[in-house]
Write a protein that holds these residues in place. Structure first.
Motif, PDB file in Angstrom:
ATOM      1  N   GLY A   1       0.802  -1.224   0.000  1.00 36.04           N
ATOM      2  CA  GLY A   1       0.000   0.000   0.000  1.00 36.04           C
ATOM      3  C   GLY A   1       0.829   1.265   0.000  1.00 36.04           C
ATOM      4  N   GLU A   2       2.148   1.137   0.001  1.00 31.32           N
ATOM      5  CA  GLU A   2       3.035   2.304  -0.042  1.00 31.32           C
ATOM      6  C   GLU A   2       3.958   2.147  -1.249  1.00 31.32           C
ATOM      7  OE1 GLU A   2       4.869   3.544   3.676  1.00 31.32           O
ATOM      8  OE2 GLU A   2       3.571   2.134   4.728  1.00 31.32           O
ATOM      9  N   PRO A   3       3.517   2.542  -2.426  1.00 32.63           N
ATOM     10  CA  PRO A   3       4.271   2.278  -3.656  1.00 32.63           C
ATOM     11  C   PRO A   3       5.692   2.819  -3.639  1.00 32.63           C
ATOM     12  CG  PRO A   3       2.069   3.086  -4.163  1.00 32.63           C
ATOM     13  CD  PRO A   3       2.254   3.230  -2.690  1.00 32.63           C
TER      14      PRO A   3
ATOM     15  N   LEU B   1       6.460  -0.795 -11.907  1.00 28.25           N
ATOM     16  CA  LEU B   1       6.238   0.345 -12.798  1.00 28.25           C
ATOM     17  C   LEU B   1       4.902   0.244 -13.524  1.00 28.25           C
ATOM     18  CD1 LEU B   1       9.820   0.690 -14.290  1.00 28.25           C
ATOM     19  CD2 LEU B   1       8.607   2.466 -13.035  1.00 28.25           C
ATOM     20  N   ARG B   2       4.558  -0.966 -13.969  1.00 27.20           N
ATOM     21  CA  ARG B   2       3.272  -1.138 -14.651  1.00 27.20           C
ATOM     22  C   ARG B   2       2.112  -0.864 -13.696  1.00 27.20           C
ATOM     23  NH1 ARG B   2       5.727  -5.889 -16.345  1.00 27.20           N
ATOM     24  NH2 ARG B   2       4.244  -7.153 -15.154  1.00 27.20           N
ATOM     25  N   ALA B   3       2.218  -1.397 -12.467  1.00 30.31           N
ATOM     26  CA  ALA B   3       1.120  -1.254 -11.511  1.00 30.31           C
ATOM     27  C   ALA B   3       0.987   0.163 -10.989  1.00 30.31           C
ATOM     28  CB  ALA B   3       1.327  -2.230 -10.347  1.00 30.31           C
ATOM     29  N   THR B   4       2.108   0.852 -10.813  1.00 30.46           N
ATOM     30  CA  THR B   4       2.081   2.159 -10.166  1.00 30.46           C
ATOM     31  C   THR B   4       1.930   3.308 -11.149  1.00 30.46           C
ATOM     32  OG1 THR B   4       3.519   1.257  -8.435  1.00 30.46           O
ATOM     33  CG2 THR B   4       3.316   3.652  -8.545  1.00 30.46           C
ATOM     34  N   LEU B   5       2.637   3.220 -12.281  1.00 29.01           N
ATOM     35  CA  LEU B   5       2.601   4.314 -13.251  1.00 29.01           C
ATOM     36  C   LEU B   5       1.744   4.012 -14.468  1.00 29.01           C
ATOM     37  CD1 LEU B   5       6.324   5.503 -13.293  1.00 29.01           C
ATOM     38  CD2 LEU B   5       4.437   6.307 -11.877  1.00 29.01           C
TER      39      LEU B   5
ATOM     40  N   ALA C   1       7.986  -0.339 -19.363  1.00 31.17           N
ATOM     41  CA  ALA C   1       8.408  -0.654 -18.000  1.00 31.17           C
ATOM     42  C   ALA C   1       9.673  -1.502 -18.019  1.00 31.17           C
ATOM     43  CB  ALA C   1       7.289  -1.385 -17.265  1.00 31.17           C
ATOM     44  N   GLY C   2       9.726  -2.486 -18.920  1.00 35.08           N
ATOM     45  CA  GLY C   2      10.909  -3.329 -19.011  1.00 35.08           C
ATOM     46  C   GLY C   2      12.137  -2.555 -19.431  1.00 35.08           C
TER      47      GLY C   2
ATOM     48  N   LEU D   1      14.478   6.527 -12.110  1.00 37.77           N
ATOM     49  CA  LEU D   1      13.510   5.527 -12.539  1.00 37.77           C
ATOM     50  C   LEU D   1      12.193   6.166 -12.951  1.00 37.77           C
ATOM     51  CD1 LEU D   1      12.667   2.495 -12.720  1.00 37.77           C
ATOM     52  CD2 LEU D   1      11.899   2.722 -10.355  1.00 37.77           C
ATOM     53  N   LEU D   2      11.723   7.123 -12.161  1.00 35.96           N
ATOM     54  CA  LEU D   2      10.412   7.717 -12.400  1.00 35.96           C
ATOM     55  C   LEU D   2      10.450   8.852 -13.394  1.00 35.96           C
ATOM     56  CD1 LEU D   2       9.068   7.738  -8.737  1.00 35.96           C
ATOM     57  CD2 LEU D   2       8.611   6.078 -10.533  1.00 35.96           C
TER      58      LEU D   2
END
Length: 201
Positions: A74-76, A128-132, A139-140, A182-183
């Motif tokens: 719950g804390e990405p 990355l896929r789940a969060t962004l 993502a890869g 990364l982001l």
């Protein structure tokens, strides 16, 4: 001595010398205060010891990754921080992976490295896929780019630290920089989980 003692001593020799050639029976026996008879009680030959050492490193790496994925639900941002700590921070604290990468021309080493690194990249790309909401391809690519960048930095920090400003940073500051890399432009400072949180539009 147990087989695990010999495998750990083999990894320590690899880490210290940076080469598989450091894994030799007599020097390891001296390091352990053991006899060659103890070695042959557990292993048929040097190759068997190298295989055991590689299996031990792979098991540890897998455990560390599993532990990183299990925390901060719950804390990405905090979870990403732990993934980065596992994936890239270890290379700065522990020279084993860098030594193995230098020996990747050996098929047995290459096979272990491929499995370990693939698991790490899959975990980071999944985050990355789940969060962004990135595509699997993007993502890869982003996960691989960061991984290569951080391993290169770790090598330079060990070999010629004066070339990088990060030489004077602590691990947390390096993780901040890695997370921002990364982001990309979506990264902003936020207190969530002690790390950075992607911006939402």
């Amino acid at each position: 001595m147990t087989a695990a003692d010999w495998a750990e001593a083999a990894l320590a020799a690899l880490r210290d010398e940076g080469s598989l050639s450091a894994i030799a029976i007599e020097p390891l026996a001296a390091r352990l205060g053991a006899t060659k008879g103890s070695f042959y009680w557990h292993f048929t030959n040097r190759d068997a010891l190298i295989d055991a050492a590689l299996a031990d490193w792979e098991a540890r790496s897998t455990h560390q990754l599993t532990a990183a994925l299990a925390v901060h639900e719950g804390e990405p941002a905090a979870r990403a921080r732990e993934l980065l700590r596992t994936m890239t921070g270890l290379a700065e604290r522990d020279a084993t992976e860098l030594a193995l990468l230098a020996e990747a021309g050996q098929p047995r080493v290459a096979a272990v490295l491929e499995r370990v690194i693939t698991r790490r990249l899959d975990a980071l790309a999944g985050w990355l896929r789940a969060t962004l909401g990135l595509s699997a391809e993007e993502a890869g690519e982003r996960a691989l780019r960061l991984y290569c960048e951080q391993l290169g930095r770790a090598q330079i920090l060990r070999a010629i630290p004066g070339l990088l400003p990060e030489a004077g940073w602590d691990e947390e500051r390096r993780l901040d920089a890695a997370l921002e890399s990364l982001l990309g432009p979506a990264a902003v400072r936020a207190p969530v989980g002690g790390g950075r949180q992607p911006a939402r539009s």
